[in-house]
Design an enzyme around this catalytic site. Structure first.
Site, PDB file in Angstrom:
ATOM      1  N   ASP A  56       0.850  -1.200   0.000  1.00 20.09           N
ATOM      2  CA  ASP A  56       0.000   0.000   0.000  1.00 20.09           C
ATOM      3  C   ASP A  56       0.887   1.251   0.000  1.00 20.09           C
ATOM      4  OD1 ASP A  56      -2.381   1.454   0.184  1.00 20.09           O
ATOM      5  OD2 ASP A  56      -2.391   1.394   2.386  1.00 20.09           O
ATOM      6  N   HIS A  57       0.657   2.166  -0.905  1.00 20.63           N
ATOM      7  CA  HIS A  57       1.423   3.417  -1.004  1.00 20.63           C
ATOM      8  C   HIS A  57       2.932   3.180  -0.979  1.00 20.63           C
ATOM      9  CE1 HIS A  57      -1.974   6.103  -0.918  1.00 20.63           C
ATOM     10  NE2 HIS A  57      -2.477   5.357   0.031  1.00 20.63           N
ATOM     11  N   HIS A  89      -9.338   5.032  -2.164  1.00 21.37           N
ATOM     12  CA  HIS A  89      -8.637   4.988  -0.871  1.00 21.37           C
ATOM     13  C   HIS A  89      -9.497   5.698   0.176  1.00 21.37           C
ATOM     14  CE1 HIS A  89      -4.422   3.630  -1.848  1.00 21.37           C
ATOM     15  NE2 HIS A  89      -4.989   3.654  -3.032  1.00 21.37           N
ATOM     16  N   GLU A 129      -0.864   5.770  -8.746  1.00 15.22           N
ATOM     17  CA  GLU A 129      -1.705   6.847  -8.201  1.00 15.22           C
ATOM     18  C   GLU A 129      -1.468   8.182  -8.899  1.00 15.22           C
ATOM     19  OE1 GLU A 129      -2.240   7.107  -3.949  1.00 15.22           O
ATOM     20  OE2 GLU A 129      -2.288   9.296  -4.017  1.00 15.22           O
TER      21      GLU A 129
HETATM   22  P1  13P Z   1      -8.654   4.619   5.761  1.00 19.38           P
HETATM   23  O1  13P Z   1      -7.642   4.423   6.845  1.00 19.38           O
HETATM   24  O2  13P Z   1      -9.229   5.972   5.752  1.00 19.38           O
HETATM   25  O3  13P Z   1      -9.673   3.527   5.777  1.00 19.38           O
HETATM   26  O4  13P Z   1      -7.859   4.505   4.383  1.00 19.38           O
HETATM   27  C1  13P Z   1      -7.249   3.300   4.012  1.00 19.38           C
HETATM   28  C2  13P Z   1      -6.446   3.438   2.780  1.00 19.38           C
HETATM   29  O5  13P Z   1      -6.770   4.172   1.872  1.00 19.38           O
HETATM   30  C3  13P Z   1      -5.231   2.635   2.652  1.00 19.38           C
HETATM   31  O6  13P Z   1      -4.432   3.039   1.592  1.00 19.38           O
END
Ligand code: 13P
Length: 287
Positions: free
Chosen positions: A84-85, A207, A135
């Site tokens: 993630d990211h 997200h 992204e």
């Molecule tokens: P939230 O923590 O707001 O649910 O977002 C999760 C997210 O986008 C992970 O990349």
């Protein structure tokens, strides 16, 4: 079954539902998400931020844990293990460590540099059957040290990135990581529609899934969102259930301090949150 997101996204697109990405932090989180996916017969994506990866001692530990858990819990629904990211370096590490999917977040670079780095990672990941999320625009707020201003994506830039062959695309549409402030303007559906128009057929990622009202989630799915990320909401559920257990003094009754007992209410709370989201996203029974 550990898979890339490619096939599950194509099915979600065709079936007009979204697959949840639930971020994991430790063994309890991972087990809770996997068991719920199996019980709901739903595909699922396990999200791992670089911070959470580090916390769990590294991406290799995470990949080994997830693979072994899938086997020993007899998880037969499709599961993707997704960075993630990710940074450029982190994405490469996850490809090496055995992740089945990566996100490269180049949104803070000038678009040309985002294009260049995404292109390189797509070639590398695809040569190993690993899917790629990119992204454009940024997600507001902060998640594990990744801070975004929350600017909406430019559809032209989205097309430039989509044309590189990425499997899924995250476009900023006014969404924010963490709990939404009371004065939040809501998702920008005009931008979402324009992004999908510029990238026909591309599965889009939403997200900041925590706290988005149900009607906005459904509208976003209708406009092309196939993957929705949820992190904070599971953390809040876990914390509330754990707090209740301790405030009721249950950790001081018998062997209530045993971590397997102490963490059980939080574990069940994560399962309940994941189940609710799968129902809302429409992925139940779609494995
Ligand atoms: P939230 O923590 O707001 O649910 O977002 C999760 C997210 O986008 C992970 O990349």
């Amino acid at each position: 079954m550990l898979v890339s997101v490619t096939e599950m996204m194509q099915k979600a697109k065709a079936g007009h539902y979204a697959v949840g990405q639930f971020n994991i932090n430790n063994l309890e989180w991972t087990k809770a998400v996997l068991l719920t996916a199996q019980e709901q017969n739903s595909p699922v994506i396990l999200g791992v931020s670089e911070g959470a990866g580090k916390y769990m001692t590294g991406f290799k530990t995470v990949a080994a844990m997830v693979k072994a858990m899938i086997e020993e819990l007899n998880i037969t629904v499709p599961v993707a293990l997704h960075l993630d990211h990710g940074t450029y370096e982190g994405a490469k590490k996850c490809i090496e460590a055995g992740f089945s999917s990566i996100m490269f977040d180049g949104s803070h670079y000038p678009i040309d540099e985002n294009v260049e780095k995404t292109k390189e990672l797509v070639a590398l990941a695809h040569s190993k059957g690993i899917s790629v999320e990119a992204e454009v625009g940024s997600i507001g707020g902060e998640e594990d040290g990744v801070v975004g201003a929350g600017e909406c994506a430019d559809p032209k830039e989205c097309k430039m990135i989509a044309d590189l062959g990425v499997d899924i695309l995250a476009a900023g549409i006014g969404n924010i990581h963490g709990v939404y402030p009371a004065n939040w303007a809501g998702l920008n559906f005009d931008v979402l529609a324009a992004v999908q128009e510029a990238t026909p057929g591309m599965p889009l990622v939403l997200h900041g899934g925590t706290g988005i009202p149900d009607d906005m989630i459904k509208k976003a799915i209708n406009l092309g969102v196939c993957k929705i990320n949820v992190n904070t909401e599971c953390q809040l559920s876990f914390a509330a259930a754990t707090r209740k257990y301790i405030e009721e003094g249950k950790d001081q009754q018998g062997k209530g301090f045993d971590p397997r007992k102490l963490l059980a209410p939080g574990f069940e709370a994560i399962k309940e949150t994941v189940k609710e989201k799968m129902e809302l996203f429409g992925s139940v029974g779609k494995a």
